[in-house]
Design a protein around this motif. Structure first.
Motif, mmCIF file in Angstrom:
data_model
loop_
_atom_site.group_PDB
_atom_site.id
_atom_site.type_symbol
_atom_site.label_atom_id
_atom_site.label_comp_id
_atom_site.label_asym_id
_atom_site.label_seq_id
_atom_site.Cartn_x
_atom_site.Cartn_y
_atom_site.Cartn_z
ATOM 1 N N LEU A 127 0.827 -1.203 0.000
ATOM 2 C CA LEU A 127 0.000 0.000 0.000
ATOM 3 C C LEU A 127 0.863 1.256 0.000
ATOM 4 O O LEU A 127 0.590 2.211 -0.743
ATOM 5 C CB LEU A 127 -0.928 0.002 1.206
ATOM 6 N N ASN A 200 -6.763 -1.236 -3.199
ATOM 7 C CA ASN A 200 -5.717 -0.422 -2.580
ATOM 8 C C ASN A 200 -5.000 0.480 -3.571
ATOM 9 O O ASN A 200 -4.405 1.482 -3.158
ATOM 10 C CB ASN A 200 -4.748 -1.316 -1.809
ATOM 11 N N ASN A 203 -7.247 3.273 -3.124
ATOM 12 C CA ASN A 203 -6.948 3.913 -1.838
ATOM 13 C C ASN A 203 -5.693 4.770 -1.909
ATOM 14 O O ASN A 203 -5.557 5.751 -1.169
ATOM 15 C CB ASN A 203 -6.787 2.860 -0.745
ATOM 16 N N ALA A 204 -4.771 4.403 -2.802
ATOM 17 C CA ALA A 204 -3.530 5.159 -2.955
ATOM 18 C C ALA A 204 -3.734 6.434 -3.771
ATOM 19 O O ALA A 204 -2.833 7.269 -3.842
ATOM 20 C CB ALA A 204 -2.466 4.289 -3.613
#
Length: 226
Positions: A127, A200, A203-204
């Motif tokens: 992540l 993710n 999410n990044a």
């Protein structure tokens, strides 16, 4: 138990041969990483994350012969093999760095690529790596990586490994080769499901993410920064 760097140091001179005996459809995997790039996409600077002995680097050169390439890897010995392979190329910069601790420059790259390397770090570091890659890309920049993944269930995961073993032996791998890869995998590999990667990447910060293709454990993911 040797660490990841020591493992690849030992394999540096034979890695390219071994990987083609280990990974079914390996060259197809590398070629497919470029299929979805538009014909008018002309990156000025590209980062190859976990370049190894330069198999993906070679494909990058074939598609973008005049671009500036940063080839990054943890292993000093394997980077030396890459340097020897491309000794006649002046547009490649070599960087020894660890995915877990590196800090990529901001808004530097038009394209970041990686082949069968990201699974070497645990999920929390993946992540952070995705966040690191996101900030290193220019607007409109693209991140494409091929990697080993985990099935959504253990039954799927272990069936993929069984099929992988069968395919590897057809390619010429030996019991000794297979034992080496499995010992390394048990000690150092951290496979994550496709859905985890896509979630993710979002999410990044990536606005556009997709699974481009998948065969057994090997998947190609796409992420674009708007």
């Amino acid at each position: 138990m040797e660490n990841v760097e020591e493992f690849y140091d030992q394999l540096s001179s034979s890695y390219s041969d071994l990987i083609r005996k280990c990974v079914p459809r390996y060259d197809e995997l590398l070629n497919n990483m470029f299929l979805y790039l538009n014909a008018d996409f002309k990156p000025l600077r590209i980062l190859d994350l976990g370049c190894g002995t330069g198999n993906l680097t070679q494909k990058i050169i074939e598609h973008f012969p005049d671009t500036q390439i940063d080839a990054l890897d943890l292993s000093e010995d394997i980077l030396e093999e890459c340097k020897k392979r491309f000794a006649n190329k002046s547009n490649i910069n070599y960087i020894q760095a660890d995915f877990k601790t590196m800090h990529l420059p901001a808004a530097e790259y038009d394209l970041v690529m990686s082949s069968i390397a990201i699974h070497h770090v645990e999920d929390p570091f993946k992540l952070e790596l995705y966040k690191n890659v996101y900030q290193s890309l220019k607007k409109g920049g693209i991140f494409i990586f091929a990697d080993q993944t985990r099935g959504i269930t253990d039954d799927i995961y272990f069936k993929n490994i069984d099929c992988w073993k069968e395919g590897a032996f057809k390619l010429g791998s030996t019991e000794e080769n297979w034992k080496m890869w499995m010992e390394h995998q048990d000690a150092h590999d951290h496979h994550s499901p496709i859905g985890w990667h896509l979630d993710n990447l979002k999410n990044a910060g990536f606005e556009e993410v997709d699974l481009l293709s998948k065969y057994l454990m090997w998947a190609i993911c796409w992420a674009k920064k708007h």
